[in-house]
Scaffold this motif. Structure first.
Motif, PDB file in Angstrom:
ATOM      1  N   GLY A 158       0.808  -1.211   0.038  1.00 15.59           N
ATOM      2  CA  GLY A 158       0.059  -0.129   0.024  1.00 15.59           C
ATOM      3  C   GLY A 158       1.062   1.340  -0.082  1.00 15.59           C
ATOM      4  N   SER A 159       0.274   2.284   0.058  1.00 16.26           N
ATOM      5  CA  SER A 159       0.808   3.670   0.209  1.00 16.26           C
ATOM      6  C   SER A 159       1.073   4.198   1.635  1.00 16.26           C
ATOM      7  N   TYR A 160       2.507   4.579   1.714  1.00 18.61           N
ATOM      8  CA  TYR A 160       2.501   5.118   3.038  1.00 18.61           C
ATOM      9  C   TYR A 160       3.178   6.420   2.935  1.00 18.61           C
ATOM     10  N   ILE A 161       3.163   7.231   3.972  1.00 19.96           N
ATOM     11  CA  ILE A 161       3.886   8.256   4.154  1.00 19.96           C
ATOM     12  C   ILE A 161       5.036   8.179   5.320  1.00 19.96           C
TER      13      ILE A 161
ATOM     14  N   GLU B  76      18.022  14.880  15.633  1.00 18.65           N
ATOM     15  CA  GLU B  76      18.178  15.774  16.522  1.00 18.65           C
ATOM     16  C   GLU B  76      19.654  16.110  16.886  1.00 18.65           C
ATOM     17  N   ASP B  77      20.214  17.230  16.449  1.00 18.58           N
ATOM     18  CA  ASP B  77      21.550  17.664  16.632  1.00 18.58           C
ATOM     19  C   ASP B  77      22.336  17.368  18.200  1.00 18.58           C
ATOM     20  N   ASN B  78      23.251  17.875  18.289  1.00 21.68           N
ATOM     21  CA  ASN B  78      24.046  17.457  19.636  1.00 21.68           C
ATOM     22  C   ASN B  78      23.506  18.643  20.698  1.00 21.68           C
ATOM     23  N   SER B  79      22.873  19.462  20.370  1.00 20.79           N
ATOM     24  CA  SER B  79      22.102  20.482  21.149  1.00 20.79           C
ATOM     25  C   SER B  79      20.890  20.420  21.306  1.00 20.79           C
ATOM     26  N   GLY B  80      20.161  19.446  20.916  1.00 18.14           N
ATOM     27  CA  GLY B  80      18.619  19.111  21.059  1.00 18.14           C
ATOM     28  C   GLY B  80      18.064  19.793  20.073  1.00 18.14           C
ATOM     29  N   ARG B  81      18.576  20.410  19.266  1.00 20.14           N
ATOM     30  CA  ARG B  81      17.628  21.168  18.035  1.00 20.14           C
ATOM     31  C   ARG B  81      17.179  19.988  16.766  1.00 20.14           C
ATOM     32  N   ARG B  82      15.944  20.415  16.621  1.00 25.42           N
ATOM     33  CA  ARG B  82      15.373  19.035  15.662  1.00 25.42           C
ATOM     34  C   ARG B  82      15.383  19.576  14.320  1.00 25.42           C
ATOM     35  N   SER B  83      15.583  18.818  13.361  1.00 27.06           N
ATOM     36  CA  SER B  83      15.629  18.870  11.958  1.00 27.06           C
ATOM     37  C   SER B  83      14.051  19.028  11.433  1.00 27.06           C
ATOM     38  N   ASN B  84      13.779  19.633  10.209  1.00 28.60           N
ATOM     39  CA  ASN B  84      12.285  19.425   9.769  1.00 28.60           C
ATOM     40  C   ASN B  84      12.286  17.924   9.667  1.00 28.60           C
ATOM     41  N   LEU B  85      10.783  17.863   9.625  1.00 35.87           N
ATOM     42  CA  LEU B  85      10.636  16.357   9.279  1.00 35.87           C
ATOM     43  C   LEU B  85      10.974  16.008   7.582  1.00 35.87           C
ATOM     44  N   PHE B  86      11.771  15.397   7.200  1.00 33.01           N
ATOM     45  CA  PHE B  86      11.820  14.970   5.814  1.00 33.01           C
ATOM     46  C   PHE B  86      10.826  13.801   5.428  1.00 33.01           C
ATOM     47  N   THR B  87       9.871  14.317   4.558  1.00 37.30           N
ATOM     48  CA  THR B  87       8.800  13.560   4.320  1.00 37.30           C
ATOM     49  C   THR B  87       8.590  12.995   3.062  1.00 37.30           C
ATOM     50  N   PHE B  88       8.248  11.741   2.820  1.00 37.18           N
ATOM     51  CA  PHE B  88       7.978  11.565   1.310  1.00 37.18           C
ATOM     52  C   PHE B  88       6.993  10.220   1.295  1.00 37.18           C
ATOM     53  N   PRO B  89       6.319  10.063   0.255  1.00 37.46           N
ATOM     54  CA  PRO B  89       5.016   9.133   0.222  1.00 37.46           C
ATOM     55  C   PRO B  89       5.898   7.803  -0.763  1.00 37.46           C
ATOM     56  N   ILE B  90       5.815   6.746  -0.186  1.00 32.81           N
ATOM     57  CA  ILE B  90       6.138   5.353  -1.073  1.00 32.81           C
ATOM     58  C   ILE B  90       5.060   4.467  -1.105  1.00 32.81           C
ATOM     59  N   THR B  91       4.996   3.986  -2.214  1.00 29.55           N
ATOM     60  CA  THR B  91       4.048   2.698  -2.391  1.00 29.55           C
ATOM     61  C   THR B  91       5.017   1.480  -2.306  1.00 29.55           C
ATOM     62  N   ILE B  92       4.378   0.699  -1.127  1.00 30.88           N
ATOM     63  CA  ILE B  92       5.071  -0.492  -0.912  1.00 30.88           C
ATOM     64  C   ILE B  92       4.359  -1.934  -1.756  1.00 30.88           C
ATOM     65  N   THR B  93       5.069  -2.510  -2.435  1.00 29.04           N
ATOM     66  CA  THR B  93       4.681  -3.781  -3.055  1.00 29.04           C
ATOM     67  C   THR B  93       4.932  -5.118  -2.293  1.00 29.04           C
ATOM     68  N   SER B  94       4.012  -6.002  -1.837  1.00 26.98           N
ATOM     69  CA  SER B  94       4.281  -7.023  -1.252  1.00 26.98           C
ATOM     70  C   SER B  94       5.273  -7.982  -1.731  1.00 26.98           C
ATOM     71  N   GLY B  95       5.976  -8.286  -0.751  1.00 25.29           N
ATOM     72  CA  GLY B  95       7.208  -9.493  -1.172  1.00 25.29           C
ATOM     73  C   GLY B  95       8.447  -8.820  -1.800  1.00 25.29           C
ATOM     74  N   VAL B  96       8.491  -7.636  -1.931  1.00 29.08           N
ATOM     75  CA  VAL B  96       9.793  -7.124  -2.358  1.00 29.08           C
ATOM     76  C   VAL B  96      10.583  -6.094  -1.215  1.00 29.08           C
ATOM     77  N   ILE B  97      11.644  -5.941  -1.483  1.00 28.21           N
ATOM     78  CA  ILE B  97      12.666  -5.050  -0.636  1.00 28.21           C
ATOM     79  C   ILE B  97      12.693  -3.587  -1.318  1.00 28.21           C
ATOM     80  N   THR B  98      12.313  -2.513  -0.520  1.00 30.26           N
ATOM     81  CA  THR B  98      12.141  -1.116  -1.469  1.00 30.26           C
ATOM     82  C   THR B  98      13.266  -0.462  -0.523  1.00 30.26           C
ATOM     83  N   GLN B  99      14.473  -0.108  -1.389  1.00 28.33           N
ATOM     84  CA  GLN B  99      15.638   0.784  -0.796  1.00 28.33           C
ATOM     85  C   GLN B  99      15.347   2.297  -0.892  1.00 28.33           C
TER      86      GLN B  99
END
Lengths: 313, 305
Positions: free
Chosen positions: B111-114, B120-143
């Motif tokens: 199915g489709s996933y987000i 988080e850096d060494n001072s506790g600052r958080r990066s932006n969320l790096f977001t991407f949609p992927i459609t997963i097929t059953s029985g395969v490895i997605t890299q």
């Protein structure tokens, strides 16, 4: 310093001028401003009378990062018989209002995509219809709000073209393609127990959410049971609920079972063990043993007493 | 007629032959244009499973294809990296001293996933969320490779006296070329290199900046790839220096239960008040006296899972 103050004043005046000019230009060239677009697609082979078909609603973010959207879908219910909604493959991760038929011809939806979404064709939901007669109908959206992913809650410009759907005569001797069956369970999930002074008078509550990548989640049900753990889930006292759910056992001494049911009837179960164990006097099995022990002791005492009496006699 | 053992042996042989033919050759490349990540789908490596029924003695294990997604890329040296699947935290790892990380996820349905990643850096600052949609097929490895998490960024002042220096700093991968964009009347692009620990620092002379509001954001480049720009941090040029508070006000407000995370619990607390009258002001993120989708949009931006 005086020079700086003058500069600040000029800066503010210039800022207002820029805002005014920008608003004016935006108004003039509204059509050319980049905007997220909600659009429909239908079966390219056309929709035919008495056949079941899907109308899909997509978003094209036009290279903008968005993270929340809501709206209504309006369709003529006199020509389209509403059969259901599929949201399993939706880009929406968390629904505020899961897509539902609010009234005849009106479907409402509202949800968010934490972290944002940026793509030319993101599926929001699919509507399943059965066309009633040969005609041409308009399916449109209304009250659409799309929000930018910028932490400010700013509305993105939204274009919402309607779909002009042509319904053709039934094809003679056509083979009606059945909808694919959903044989997969909803995704695994772990419910979380929490408490907060802002809800349920600071009582313990349960939150849960999962996805079903095919037909979509239909409902959740919760059951609470004190020791022992359920051997047969069908014996439990299930209650249809929504997250967040205020727990009945505020002592957190019960097993908690949550069942996510998809629209095809597949159920995924998740269970939480009691947070606190029962104290000895709360274990009803112990009372049964004590009761049985007392009955046995009483019976033994009676037997001994009768024997003693018979010996004396 | 094959018995159970024979059936499993036969299926196993078929799967092994299938994997020999397809595992190394059947793959698809796709590059995500907006974020430069590479998505590669490979024929699955079958994993042995015990035959159902159990207890029948050894041999005859069936081989079933595994559905797996492997995420790899760069964050910051020694930083924590979190992976979210459809907004829920599903895995955490720590980047190596070279800022490289890898996370594998199994047990997924087709199915489709987000997916989202953040660090988080060494001072506790958080990066932006790096977001991407992927459609997963059953029985395969997605890299999913070539992920490059945007640098963190912070400032020493929220308001800087015109002509004074403004310190811009943060963390990225080691020895990366950092580009700092200063949004001003005339946009500035400043270049600096991160050190061995990934830390970078730039002292911006504000003499040439106009009085008023400005914002900075940063991206990083290595020979292997370029990150997207990270979150923008605002500052103003004015008459005095005002030290910048370390906490992120918006993120703190979105954290309804104050546990340091913005996740399903906070969503549920706000969802309880969705369109109900008189919500607590502490969860009314937009401050308009009601809880509606606008508040959830603000929360979604600060989401940590």
């Amino acid at each position: 310093m005086q020079n700086l103050r003058t500069q600040l004043k000029i800066s503010n005046q210039r800022f207002l001028s820029i805002i005014f000019a920008f608003s004016f230009l935006s108004f003039l060239f509204a059509g050319s401003v980049s905007a997220a677009e909600l659009f429909f697609t239908a079966d390219p082979n056309g929709v035919r009378v008495d056949e079941q078909s899907e109308i899909k609603l997509f978003v094209n973010t036009e290279d903008e990062d968005i993270n929340a959207l809501e709206g209504k879908i309006i369709f003529p219910s006199e020509f389209l018989d509403f059969q259901g909604i599929k949201d399993g493959a939706s880009i929406i991760s968390l629904w505020l209002e899961r897509p539902r038929l609010a009234e005849a011809g009106v479907v409402v939806f509202s949800g968010i995509i934490p972290g944002g979404y940026n793509s030319a064709k993101g599926l929001i939901l699919s509507l399943v219809f059965r066309a009633k007669e040969k005609t041409s109908v308009l399916i449109k959206t209304s009250d659409v709000k799309i929000f930018s992913n910028n932490g400010q809650g700013n509305l993105a410009f939204a274009k919402t073209p309607a779909l002009n759907l042509k319904i053709y005569s039934p094809q003679p001797n056509s083979m009606v393609q059945p909808m694919a069956a959903d044989n997969y369970l909803p995704e695994e999930f772990i419910p979380i127990i929490g408490r907060d002074e802002n809800i349920f008078n600071n009582q313990w509550f349960l939150v849960f959410s999962t996805q079903d990548k095919d037909s979509g989640i239909d409902y959740y049900a919760v059951a609470e049971r004190r020791s022992p753990a359920a051997a047969d889930y069908s014996d439990l006292n299930w209650q249809k609920v929504e997250s967040p759910y205020c727990l009945k056992d505020q002592a957190l001494k019960s097993f908690i079972y949550v069942r996510a049911m998809d629209k095809a009837g597949n159920a995924r179960m998740s269970a939480l063990s009691p947070t606190h164990s029962l104290v000895w006097y709360e274990k009803y099995r112990l009372w049964i043993i004590i009761g049985l022990g007392m009955i046995l002791a009483g019976a033994a005492g009676l037997i001994l007493k009768r024997r003693n009496i018979s010996r004396i006699n | 007629m094959l018995n159970n053992k024979g059936q499993y042996f036969f299926i196993g042989i078929l799967l092994i032959i299938g994997s020999l033919f397809f595992s190394d050759y059947f793959f698809v490349f796709a590059a995500n244009s907006s974020q430069n990540i590479i998505i590669k789908v490979i024929g699955s490596t079958p994993v042995p499973t015990s035959p159902p029924g159990g207890g029948g003695g050894g041999g005859g294990a069936a081989l079933l294809p595994v559905t797996q997604v492997v995420f790899s890329g760069r964050a910051y040296p020694g930083s924590g990296v979190s992976l979210l699947k459809d907004a829920q935290l599903v895995a955490k790892t720590v980047a190596d001293p070279g800022a490289n990380f890898q996370i594998s996820l199994t047990g997924l349905s087709a199915g489709s996933y987000i997916f989202s990643l953040y660090s988080e850096d060494n001072s506790g600052r958080r990066s932006n969320l790096f977001t991407f949609p992927i459609t997963i097929t059953s029985g395969v490895i997605t890299q999913v490779s070539n992920i490059f998490i945007a640098p963190t960024i912070d400032l020493d002042k929220s308001e800087v006296k015109k002509g004074d220096n403004l310190a811009i700093f943060g963390q990225s991968a080691a020895n990366a070329a950092i580009t700092i964009a200063v949004h001003s009347d005339e946009e500035l692009f400043l270049k600096v290199k991160s050190d061995k620990s990934g830390a970078y620092f730039y002292n911006l002379d504000t003499t040439n900046l106009t009085i008023g509001q400005h914002a900075v954001m940063a991206k990083a480049a290595l020979a292997e790839g370029i990150s997207p720009f990270g979150a923008a941090v605002g500052f103003s040029v004015g008459l005095k220096n005002v030290e910048k508070a370390p906490a992120k006000k918006g993120a703190e407000r979105a954290d309804a239960n104050k546990d340091g995370r913005i996740n399903l619990i906070d969503f549920s607390i706000s969802a309880y008040w969705y369109k109900r009258p008189s919500p607590p002001s502490s969860i009314d993120l937009s401050g308009d006296g009601k809880i509606d989708i606008k508040d959830f949009s603000i929360m979604a931006y600060y989401w940590t899972g």
